[in-house]
Design an enzyme around this catalytic site. Sequence first.
Site, PDB file in Angstrom:
ATOM      1  N   GLU A  74      20.196  49.403 -20.751  1.00 42.25           N
ATOM      2  CA  GLU A  74      19.100  49.483 -19.777  1.00 42.25           C
ATOM      3  C   GLU A  74      18.648  50.942 -19.620  1.00 42.25           C
ATOM      4  O   GLU A  74      19.427  51.875 -19.859  1.00 42.25           O
ATOM      5  CB  GLU A  74      19.614  48.946 -18.433  1.00 42.25           C
ATOM      6  CG  GLU A  74      18.591  49.011 -17.312  1.00 42.25           C
ATOM      7  CD  GLU A  74      18.971  48.159 -16.098  1.00 42.25           C
ATOM      8  OE1 GLU A  74      20.110  47.660 -16.031  1.00 42.25           O
ATOM      9  OE2 GLU A  74      18.111  48.005 -15.213  1.00 42.25           O
ATOM     10  N   ASN A  90      14.422  39.094 -14.865  1.00 40.55           N
ATOM     11  CA  ASN A  90      15.832  39.404 -14.645  1.00 40.55           C
ATOM     12  C   ASN A  90      16.136  39.302 -13.156  1.00 40.55           C
ATOM     13  O   ASN A  90      15.392  39.861 -12.338  1.00 40.55           O
ATOM     14  CB  ASN A  90      16.137  40.836 -15.124  1.00 40.55           C
ATOM     15  CG  ASN A  90      17.533  41.297 -14.731  1.00 40.55           C
ATOM     16  OD1 ASN A  90      18.511  40.881 -15.347  1.00 40.55           O
ATOM     17  ND2 ASN A  90      17.631  42.123 -13.703  1.00 40.55           N
ATOM     18  N   GLU A  91      17.163  38.620 -12.815  1.00 39.04           N
ATOM     19  CA  GLU A  91      17.606  38.506 -11.413  1.00 39.04           C
ATOM     20  C   GLU A  91      16.404  38.290 -10.489  1.00 39.04           C
ATOM     21  O   GLU A  91      16.203  39.012  -9.513  1.00 39.04           O
ATOM     22  CB  GLU A  91      18.443  39.722 -11.003  1.00 39.04           C
ATOM     23  CG  GLU A  91      19.709  39.842 -11.823  1.00 39.04           C
ATOM     24  CD  GLU A  91      20.769  40.804 -11.286  1.00 39.04           C
ATOM     25  OE1 GLU A  91      20.481  41.573 -10.350  1.00 39.04           O
ATOM     26  OE2 GLU A  91      21.905  40.769 -11.816  1.00 39.04           O
ATOM     27  N   TYR A 122      29.775  40.078 -12.223  1.00 43.36           N
ATOM     28  CA  TYR A 122      30.518  41.326 -12.427  1.00 43.36           C
ATOM     29  C   TYR A 122      31.908  41.216 -11.822  1.00 43.36           C
ATOM     30  O   TYR A 122      32.094  40.577 -10.776  1.00 43.36           O
ATOM     31  CB  TYR A 122      29.761  42.495 -11.771  1.00 43.36           C
ATOM     32  CG  TYR A 122      28.559  42.939 -12.589  1.00 43.36           C
ATOM     33  CD1 TYR A 122      28.725  43.799 -13.659  1.00 43.36           C
ATOM     34  CD2 TYR A 122      27.287  42.471 -12.303  1.00 43.36           C
ATOM     35  CE1 TYR A 122      27.633  44.212 -14.424  1.00 43.36           C
ATOM     36  CE2 TYR A 122      26.188  42.869 -13.065  1.00 43.36           C
ATOM     37  CZ  TYR A 122      26.373  43.739 -14.122  1.00 43.36           C
ATOM     38  OH  TYR A 122      25.293  44.139 -14.882  1.00 43.36           O
ATOM     39  N   GLU A 168      24.990  39.333 -18.268  1.00 45.42           N
ATOM     40  CA  GLU A 168      25.541  40.539 -17.620  1.00 45.42           C
ATOM     41  C   GLU A 168      26.940  40.221 -17.121  1.00 45.42           C
ATOM     42  O   GLU A 168      27.112  39.301 -16.303  1.00 45.42           O
ATOM     43  CB  GLU A 168      24.650  41.022 -16.467  1.00 45.42           C
ATOM     44  CG  GLU A 168      23.379  41.711 -16.941  1.00 45.42           C
ATOM     45  CD  GLU A 168      22.560  42.345 -15.828  1.00 45.42           C
ATOM     46  OE1 GLU A 168      23.136  42.773 -14.816  1.00 45.42           O
ATOM     47  OE2 GLU A 168      21.318  42.388 -15.992  1.00 45.42           O
ATOM     48  N   GLN A 173      27.541  48.005 -19.604  1.00 48.86           N
ATOM     49  CA  GLN A 173      26.472  48.178 -20.578  1.00 48.86           C
ATOM     50  C   GLN A 173      27.022  48.960 -21.781  1.00 48.86           C
ATOM     51  O   GLN A 173      28.148  49.438 -21.730  1.00 48.86           O
ATOM     52  CB  GLN A 173      25.306  48.898 -19.945  1.00 48.86           C
ATOM     53  CG  GLN A 173      24.691  48.118 -18.779  1.00 48.86           C
ATOM     54  CD  GLN A 173      23.324  48.673 -18.323  1.00 48.86           C
ATOM     55  OE1 GLN A 173      22.761  49.576 -18.893  1.00 48.86           O
ATOM     56  NE2 GLN A 173      22.813  48.087 -17.242  1.00 48.86           N
TER      57      GLN A 173
HETATM   58  O1  AHR Z   1      23.765  46.358 -14.958  1.00 53.37           O
HETATM   59  C1  AHR Z   1      23.298  46.962 -13.783  1.00 53.37           C
HETATM   60  C2  AHR Z   1      22.417  46.039 -12.951  1.00 53.37           C
HETATM   61  O2  AHR Z   1      23.173  44.972 -12.462  1.00 53.37           O
HETATM   62  C3  AHR Z   1      21.281  45.364 -13.678  1.00 53.37           C
HETATM   63  O3  AHR Z   1      20.158  46.177 -13.769  1.00 53.37           O
HETATM   64  C4  AHR Z   1      20.996  44.185 -12.811  1.00 53.37           C
HETATM   65  O4  AHR Z   1      20.452  43.112 -13.518  1.00 53.37           O
HETATM   66  C5  AHR Z   1      22.346  43.866 -12.193  1.00 53.37           C
HETATM   67  O5  AHR Z   1      22.265  43.668 -10.834  1.00 53.37           O
END
Ligand code: AHR
Length: 524
Positions: free
Chosen positions: A49, A196-197, A270, A326, A375
């Site tokens: 990103e 995205n999101e 995450y 992600e 990432q």
């Molecule tokens: O990876 C960092 C961020 O986490 C991304 O930009 C977003 O999609 C997520 O919330």
Amino acid sequence: MQNLAKFLATAFICLILVNFSRAQENIVTLQPAKAKTVINKNIYGHFAEHLGHCIYEGIWVGENSAIPNVRGIRTDVVTALREMAIPNLRWPGGCFADEYHWKNGIGPSEKRPTMINTNWGGVTEDNSFGTNEFLDLCEQLGCEPVITGNVGSGTVEEMSQWVEYVNSDNISPMTDLRKANGRQTAWKVKFWGLGNESWGCGGSMSPEFYFDQLMRYSNFARDYGDNRLYRVAVGPNVDDYNWTETMMRLWSKKSPWDQRLMNGLSLHYYTLCNGWGDKGSATAFNEKDWFSTLRATGRMDELINKHLAIMDKYDPEHKVGLVVDEWGNWFDVEPGTNPGFLFQQNTLRDALVAGINLNIFNNHADRIVMANIAQMVNVLQSMILTRKEQMVLTPTYHVFKMYKVHQGGTLIPITLSCRDYTVDGESLPSISVSASKDTSGKMHVTLVNLDPNSENSVTVNMGINQNVAVSGEVITSKNMNDYNDFGQVPKVVAAKFDKFKVSNGQLVVALPSKSVVCLEIAAK
Ligand code: AHR
């Protein structure tokens, strides 16, 4: 009578002891004869990103840089990633994608307008790395591009023209523009994300509103020539089952023609050590943090199972794939670094988190078509860290390189029984495992020992009646928070592993504490 009672009591105690010791045994049983599902290589995908030093400095240094580069792209980074066999790369975000306007990132660099990267540190983005540079990067890496379009603040026309610029070989204003920018033939990009999101940074939409937007944007993102797009819709945040339910219900009511506008549904999850309020340090942690991080990462399996159960209800033919685009560890930023840049170190704990997640994805190979760790360079759970001309390969890099043998392999069904790893009265299974068979018939078994204190002896029933040659590799280190740093001899790397014995179709493996191991089993 007394003797009989004594005998029965002794027998009862023996039985309990035998069962107890059995319960302590670690047994993995492979069923290679039942292997049928191919592990999509795209499960081993990555994400880059416009965030912190991921693109700028981590990948893109510009042609005039003293750092060796090919057309502005770092040679050291590309070489390392090629060795890891990177299958695909998702770009330009993340949250950045929903305020990115692709036309600002093409043409002569000095004429490109700037913008403020409002999501990530409020820094000025000069757009010097854009579509042509990204697709050049993918060609240098030998990987498939995954482009996420702007559904949050862009227009349908903008998205439609981006696909035309990248994929069309017709004569048209967009293809003329591409040719004027030095690229004659279409790149034929297959994977496109539609926002995205969108439930959060991508526009705070409800699932009903987003689904309608998806249909519009996706409809005008056209297929050109024989390239059929794979359109990835925004999926749930963690355990938002209502998002999945709504998206799939609305999708199931569409005609087959319209259903092709959503081929994949994404999931973002995450690993947080103790939740968003207490992410903790990437390097300074104790065994409690180790345990809670590994427990949090194991939740990925539960999330996948529950979202898939909803998807299966509306899509029994499995037309829509799950795309975990992600995932990875999210800790506090390194002290003294920009909080908006999400720069964190990477320890042996990250290696275990990578190994556990990749095992989970392999074991769901029937439904997971892609996954992208967040990432690739200098952000969150990275493969690579850079500082000027220096580069560090992280423990996570070594796990991805070790696991590349699973890419395109056929998943071997397994059963696992293992002892628990317990901290403060809370327990986790101490072992994570997956296995596959490659096209030459060799089997690969990847095992993680979560216990940082004890070796784990594992009996692997190989499920074949042939003499075999076994070899192995291990990733471990003296301390659970060891990491690789700039200018230091790396501590966490892959090494040869030979702590196993083979006899009568069984392999007995001494898994070192806090380790990730890959075994190759080849018939002689
Ligand atoms: O990876 C960092 C961020 O986490 C991304 O930009 C977003 O999609 C997520 O919330």
